[in-house]
Scaffold this motif. Structure first.
Motif, PDB file in Angstrom:
ATOM      1  N   VAL A  57       0.915  -1.187   0.229  1.00  0.00           N
ATOM      2  CA  VAL A  57       0.026   0.018   0.094  1.00  0.00           C
ATOM      3  C   VAL A  57       0.801   1.339   0.039  1.00  0.00           C
ATOM      4  N   VAL A  58       0.473   2.031  -0.829  1.00  0.00           N
ATOM      5  CA  VAL A  58       1.463   3.438  -0.963  1.00  0.00           C
ATOM      6  C   VAL A  58       0.791   4.301   0.048  1.00  0.00           C
ATOM      7  N   ALA A  59       1.640   4.694   1.062  1.00  0.00           N
ATOM      8  CA  ALA A  59       1.294   5.653   2.032  1.00  0.00           C
ATOM      9  C   ALA A  59       1.521   7.137   1.667  1.00  0.00           C
ATOM     10  N   SER A  60       2.368   7.405   0.804  1.00  0.00           N
ATOM     11  CA  SER A  60       2.818   8.748   0.223  1.00  0.00           C
ATOM     12  C   SER A  60       3.374   8.704  -0.927  1.00  0.00           C
ATOM     13  N   LEU A  61       3.190   9.833  -1.943  1.00  0.00           N
ATOM     14  CA  LEU A  61       3.626   9.651  -3.296  1.00  0.00           C
ATOM     15  C   LEU A  61       3.688  11.117  -3.602  1.00  0.00           C
ATOM     16  N   ASN A  62       4.875  11.663  -4.041  1.00  0.00           N
ATOM     17  CA  ASN A  62       4.915  12.952  -4.362  1.00  0.00           C
ATOM     18  C   ASN A  62       6.081  13.210  -5.437  1.00  0.00           C
ATOM     19  N   GLU A  63       5.963  14.573  -6.424  1.00  0.00           N
ATOM     20  CA  GLU A  63       7.122  14.740  -7.308  1.00  0.00           C
ATOM     21  C   GLU A  63       7.793  15.875  -6.942  1.00  0.00           C
ATOM     22  N   ASN A  64       9.182  15.954  -7.175  1.00  0.00           N
ATOM     23  CA  ASN A  64       9.742  17.055  -6.995  1.00  0.00           C
ATOM     24  C   ASN A  64      10.411  17.642  -8.527  1.00  0.00           C
ATOM     25  N   HIS A  65      10.595  18.746  -8.675  1.00  0.00           N
ATOM     26  CA  HIS A  65      11.087  19.285  -9.879  1.00  0.00           C
ATOM     27  C   HIS A  65      11.945  20.599  -9.640  1.00  0.00           C
ATOM     28  N   THR A  66      12.895  20.604 -10.030  1.00  0.00           N
ATOM     29  CA  THR A  66      14.095  21.619  -9.903  1.00  0.00           C
ATOM     30  C   THR A  66      14.740  22.309 -11.054  1.00  0.00           C
ATOM     31  N   ASN A  67      14.633  23.613 -11.474  1.00  0.00           N
ATOM     32  CA  ASN A  67      15.327  24.031 -12.598  1.00  0.00           C
ATOM     33  C   ASN A  67      16.451  25.136 -12.042  1.00  0.00           C
ATOM     34  N   ASN A  68      17.534  24.792 -12.633  1.00  0.00           N
ATOM     35  CA  ASN A  68      18.720  25.668 -11.955  1.00  0.00           C
ATOM     36  C   ASN A  68      19.287  26.619 -13.203  1.00  0.00           C
ATOM     37  N   LYS A  69      19.949  27.537 -12.681  1.00  0.00           N
ATOM     38  CA  LYS A  69      20.798  28.483 -13.691  1.00  0.00           C
ATOM     39  C   LYS A  69      22.073  28.798 -12.994  1.00  0.00           C
ATOM     40  N   ASN A  70      23.123  28.014 -13.464  1.00  0.00           N
ATOM     41  CA  ASN A  70      24.481  28.235 -12.801  1.00  0.00           C
ATOM     42  C   ASN A  70      25.415  28.972 -13.762  1.00  0.00           C
ATOM     43  N   LYS A  71      26.357  29.923 -13.118  1.00  0.00           N
ATOM     44  CA  LYS A  71      27.375  30.541 -13.794  1.00  0.00           C
ATOM     45  C   LYS A  71      28.672  30.650 -12.806  1.00  0.00           C
ATOM     46  N   PHE A  72      29.576  29.849 -13.372  1.00  0.00           N
ATOM     47  CA  PHE A  72      30.951  29.782 -12.728  1.00  0.00           C
ATOM     48  C   PHE A  72      31.937  30.283 -13.632  1.00  0.00           C
ATOM     49  N   TYR A  73      32.854  31.064 -12.879  1.00  0.00           N
ATOM     50  CA  TYR A  73      34.155  31.654 -13.528  1.00  0.00           C
ATOM     51  C   TYR A  73      35.353  31.461 -12.850  1.00  0.00           C
ATOM     52  N   ASN A  74      36.495  31.390 -13.516  1.00  0.00           N
ATOM     53  CA  ASN A  74      37.616  31.109 -12.711  1.00  0.00           C
ATOM     54  C   ASN A  74      38.664  31.820 -13.567  1.00  0.00           C
ATOM     55  N   ILE A  75      39.377  32.453 -12.642  1.00  0.00           N
ATOM     56  CA  ILE A  75      40.507  33.421 -13.434  1.00  0.00           C
ATOM     57  C   ILE A  75      41.879  33.044 -12.515  1.00  0.00           C
ATOM     58  N   ALA A  76      43.018  32.479 -13.505  1.00  0.00           N
ATOM     59  CA  ALA A  76      44.193  32.141 -12.707  1.00  0.00           C
ATOM     60  C   ALA A  76      45.183  32.919 -13.410  1.00  0.00           C
ATOM     61  N   GLN A  77      46.073  33.733 -12.625  1.00  0.00           N
ATOM     62  CA  GLN A  77      47.197  34.331 -13.034  1.00  0.00           C
ATOM     63  C   GLN A  77      48.598  33.796 -12.490  1.00  0.00           C
ATOM     64  N   ASP A  78      49.535  33.435 -13.205  1.00  0.00           N
ATOM     65  CA  ASP A  78      50.624  32.836 -12.671  1.00  0.00           C
ATOM     66  C   ASP A  78      51.838  33.461 -13.214  1.00  0.00           C
ATOM     67  N   PHE A  79      53.032  34.141 -12.376  1.00  0.00           N
ATOM     68  CA  PHE A  79      54.143  34.367 -12.655  1.00  0.00           C
ATOM     69  C   PHE A  79      55.063  33.683 -12.240  1.00  0.00           C
ATOM     70  N   GLY A  80      56.185  33.563 -13.146  1.00  0.00           N
ATOM     71  CA  GLY A  80      57.422  32.659 -12.681  1.00  0.00           C
ATOM     72  C   GLY A  80      58.650  33.295 -13.052  1.00  0.00           C
ATOM     73  N   ALA A  81      59.780  33.029 -12.398  1.00  0.00           N
ATOM     74  CA  ALA A  81      61.162  33.250 -12.604  1.00  0.00           C
ATOM     75  C   ALA A  81      62.036  32.421 -12.099  1.00  0.00           C
ATOM     76  N   ILE A  82      62.719  31.838 -13.111  1.00  0.00           N
ATOM     77  CA  ILE A  82      63.719  30.763 -12.910  1.00  0.00           C
ATOM     78  C   ILE A  82      65.320  31.521 -13.001  1.00  0.00           C
ATOM     79  N   TYR A  83      65.950  31.517 -12.062  1.00  0.00           N
ATOM     80  CA  TYR A  83      67.347  32.088 -12.032  1.00  0.00           C
ATOM     81  C   TYR A  83      68.369  30.879 -11.689  1.00  0.00           C
ATOM     82  N   LYS A  84      69.349  30.664 -12.907  1.00  0.00           N
ATOM     83  CA  LYS A  84      70.165  29.571 -12.913  1.00  0.00           C
ATOM     84  C   LYS A  84      71.574  30.193 -12.184  1.00  0.00           C
ATOM     85  N   LEU A  85      71.846  29.271 -11.138  1.00  0.00           N
ATOM     86  CA  LEU A  85      73.058  29.509 -10.386  1.00  0.00           C
ATOM     87  C   LEU A  85      74.063  29.136 -10.952  1.00  0.00           C
ATOM     88  N   ASP A  86      74.308  28.145 -11.595  1.00  0.00           N
ATOM     89  CA  ASP A  86      75.531  27.572 -12.282  1.00  0.00           C
ATOM     90  C   ASP A  86      74.973  26.693 -13.592  1.00  0.00           C
TER      91      ASP A  86
END
Length: 804
Positions: free
Chosen positions: A344-373
């Motif tokens: 016997v079904v005691a409970s019955l329900n439905e769920n509906h979700t609608n999403n709008k997602n915005k994801f931003y990623n910014i990466a900035q890398d600086f490097g310096a290599i100094y040779k000693l010998d």
């Protein structure tokens, strides 16, 4: 069994045979900068027959071991450089040789390289994966990792190597301090041909962050090379229940001192995730749930960078990456509570979700290599800044169908942003040919904020939802220093030992729904010891043994700590735990490699205060459960790993990896004593067959047997994938047909039986797909004047064949 294997290894180490001398070669460009992945051949002087062939490693080093006395030819050839050849005489002592590769000013289309890199090779304490054979059948860098032998990605984006703890992810040597889902979003943005190599460190040294209990995966991206103008255009699509498409291009421009590159990619992803579960509420009632989630997203990626040889000793670099994802996922699920005996079904329900997602990623890398010998001593300094912003808007409604009719509507917005700043400086100093010192400092600053505002629609008016509305702020500072030394000892021993100190400051403030604060300040020391020794040689091929011990820490991320509630449906929600403590792991591993091919490994992880994903009953409503994180207790994990392969060279080669893990948890689960013990197998394989010079067939797959994830017991599952690659126009155009999960065996059946929760179910993520990839390579370098051309060596076509 572990003691028996360790005893065998110790016995083998006591045996040693010397077959000849060692030849060490350093491959550099005209400025003295090391060049990796250069094929170097050792041939007999009399008849030019091939003796050995190797690729230069990430430091430009090549080693030929156990070479008999005599005269030999050294040959090296690399795209964009003139071929190199030199006569060497091996006598009674080891030889060190420096190769300087000079640029070749010819049209790139005239150059043909047919040497093959091995798919997997061991380099010191890390494993190097060449992604090229896998990239041709993939639509993103995420798919490349999914198909890489020895790496397992779960359906939430976590990456696993040797242990039950997820691995730490680096990109270009920088840790990505983000949640698994955010890192997965970035990797899905990266085009498949953007990766130069994948570095796997199962037991990272003191040079790396201690927060890597599950090991470390470093994704090294391609950058500009000194080849004039070169690049490629890539496009592809695959179809499952829904379709994915991508298109992108990259450009590289090189000169004597200045180089730059650009990489652009657009990706449209569309997939269906199916989740079915049955949870036992009482002895005679169950909650059955059927959920379908469709994930639609447009993803954009733009990378750019430049490097400048400022002086003969100083190299400067700048790299930037911008990722953007606009997603519109939506889900539908049906929930049914019914009696087991009566039906016997005691409970019955439905769920509906609608999403709008915005994801931003910014990466900035600086490097310096100094040779000693000229002995590769150097000071390497990095400065990085990373910002990401995630905005998720959601509208949901719940339709109650039985035992009464009712409709509920709600909406909300969850905004998170993160700022991360890193400064790091590493000094490598070679005192002599046998002793190397490494030391460095690193500081990482992170700031995170989450604002969730949700509303329930009542009588046409939005009313604040107090259960889901939340505001959380988090700060983190980690300062580290390390000292490490490696020494070559008599009897072919190499020892590396180091100590890392890390000071941690973590502060979390929950402002809504009520004000709570936690603060953590602690300083920890993490030792590391690495011992390597040649065991013996078989037919001039070296067998080498390694023993490693390290301590590490896993800190909870802001995603684990954030107490904001993520509503799934009336019976399930997700939330973080601001009371989580870090976990500490002691790891010991012994492994053996054969000619830089990892062969066998056995190890053990002992983790205390382990935190894990848990599923608990809600304290106020026993029909509702929450997914969260908690410190369970201890875990003893034993494992061994076997690798078998036929290296590249002939028409056919393969790699097979088998790994067994045994986990034993002890502690408290939902305030009840727990002892959970389970062992499982992981199998990975990759095969490549050259049907003709321009046609190649590949097959790769994996299988999980009797495995587990956290406290979920998983049935056997796996995937089998095929690719057929055809080259045209002198290999400038490549078309690849691919098929993924052809047997549709990626459906995961699970069971959870802990605390007050007993649940079973299955999950499938639209893995069966068929598609096509197209890549066109182009390139051109300005030709020299006629006088210079006359001085160049003939012919202009360079062909290096290491398959003899």
């Amino acid at each position: 069994m572990i003691r028996f294997i360790l005893g065998m290894v110790i016995s083998i180490v006591s045996y040693m045979s010397l077959d000849g001398q060692n030849l060490s070669i350093q491959v550099n460009d005209a400025k003295g900068k090391p060049i990796s992945d250069v094929p170097v051949s050792l041939l007999t002087f009399q008849d030019s027959s091939l003796v050995k062939a190797e690729y230069s490693d990430t430091e430009g080093s090549v080693k030929f071991k156990n070479i008999k006395n005599g005269q030999y030819l050294i040959r090296a050839s690399f795209l964009g450089y003139l071929p190199y050849q030199k006569l060497v005489v091996i006598k009674s002592e080891d030889i060190r040789l420096m190769i300087e590769m000079k640029e070749n000013q010819t049209n790139i289309s005239e150059v043909s390289i047919v040497a093959r890199k091995p798919l997997v090779r061991q380099e010191d304490d890390k494993m190097i994966i060449d992604p090229e054979p896998i990239a041709n059948t993939s639509t993103s860098s995420y798919e490349i990792l999914e198909k890489t032998p020895g790496i397992y990605l779960d359906q939430d984006g976590n990456i696993y190597l040797s242990s039950a703890t997820p691995a730490t992810v680096y990109i270009n040597g920088r840790e990505q301090k983000m949640s698994a889902s955010d890192i997965a979003s970035i990797l899905k943005n990266l085009p498949p041909n953007a990766i130069q190599r994948i570095e796997i460190l199962r037991t990272p040294s003191a040079k790396y962050d201690a927060s890597s209990s599950g090991g470390l995966v470093n994704v090294v991206l391609k950058k500009g090379v000194k080849l004039g103008l070169s690049g490629s255009i890539n496009s592809g699509a695959n179809q499952g229940k829904y379709g994915n498409q991508f298109i992108g291009m990259n450009l590289n421009q090189g000169a004597n001192k200045f180089n730059y590159y650009m990489n652009m990619n657009y990706n449209h992803r569309d997939a269906l995730d199916e989740l079915n579960s049955i949870r036992f509420l009482t002895l005679d009632s169950t909650l059955s749930q059927n959920a379908n989630t469709r994930s639609k997203a447009n993803q954009y990626y733009f990378a750019y960078g430049t490097s400048v040889a400022w002086t003969a000793k100083l190299d400067l670099s700048y790299d930037g990456r911008i990722n953007a994802t606009h997603g519109t996922p939506f889900s539908d699920n049906i929930n049914r509570i019914a009696g087991i005996s009566s039906g016997v079904v005691a409970s019955l329900n439905e769920n509906h979700t609608n999403n709008k997602n915005k994801f931003y990623n910014i990466a900035q890398d600086f490097g310096a290599i100094y040779k000693l010998d000229s002995a590769d001593s150097q000071l390497d300094t990095k400065i990085s800044y990373q910002f990401n912003d995630n905005t998720a808007n959601q509208n949901y409604n719940s339709q109650f169908l039985s035992p009464f009719s009712l409709s509920l509507f709600g909406n909300g917005e969850n905004k998170t942003n993160r700022n991360n700043f890193l400064i790091q400086s590493d000094l490598t100093y070679k005192l002599n040919s046998k002793l190397k010192l490494e030391t460095g400092l690193k500081s990482n600053f992170q700031k995170f904020q989450s604002d969730a505002n949700y509303f329930i629609l009542q009588n046409g008016v939005n009313t604040t939802d107090p259960l889901r509305t939340n505001e959380f702020k988090y700060r983190e500072q980690i300062h580290a220093a390390y000292l490490q030394a490696s020494q070559k000892l008599p009897s072919h021993f190499i020892i590396k030992a180091g100590l890392r100190a890390e000071h941690t400051f973590m502060e979390g403030k929950q402002l809504i729904p009520f004000d709570t604060t936690f603060t953590i300040r602690r300083t920890d020391l993490f030792p590391y010891v690495y011992l390597s020794r040649k065991l013996f040689s078989i037919a001039k091929h070296e067998m080498r043994g390694y023993a490693i011990y390290r301590q590490s820490i896993s800190r909870p991320s802001y995603d684990n700590l954030n107490p904001a509630i993520k509503y799934i449906d009336q019976y399930l929600y997700e939330t973080g735990n601001p009371d989580l403590n870090p976990q500490f792991t002691d790891n010991i591993e012994v492994n053996i490699s054969f000619e830089d091919m990892p062969l066998f490994a056995v190890g053990k992880n002992y983790t205390r205060d382990i935190f894990s994903n848990v599923v608990y009953q809600d304290q106020n409503n026993p029909n509702v459960i929450k997914r969260s994180f908690d410190n369970i207790g201890t875990n003893e994990e034993s494992y061994f790993r076997i690798t078998g392969a036929i290296p590249p060279g002939g028409k056919y080669f393969f790699v097979v990896v088998a790994q067994y893990n045994l986990n034993h948890y002890k502690g408290l689960y939902e305030n009840e004593a727990i002892q959970f013990k389970r062992g499982g197998w992981r199998f990975f394989t990759f095969h490549s067959l050259s049907l003709t010079k321009s046609t190649k067939l590949t097959m790769h797959g994996f299988m999980m047997v009797n495995s587990s994830q956290n406290f979920y017991e998983l049935d056997n599952f796996g995937g089998l994938n095929f690719g057929l690659q055809q080259s045209f126009l002198k290999k400038k155009l490549t078309i690849t047909l691919n098929a993924q999960d052809v047997l549709k065996t990626m459906r995961v059946n699970f069971k959870l039986d802990q605390g007050n929760i007993l649940s079973t179910g299955d999950r499938y993520s639209d893995n069966q797909r068929f598609g096509i990839n197209v890549r066109y390579n182009f390139g051109f370098s300005p030709k020299q004047n006629n006088k210079s051309q006359d001085q160049q060596a003939n012919p202009t076509e360079q062909e290096v064949d290491m398959n003899k």
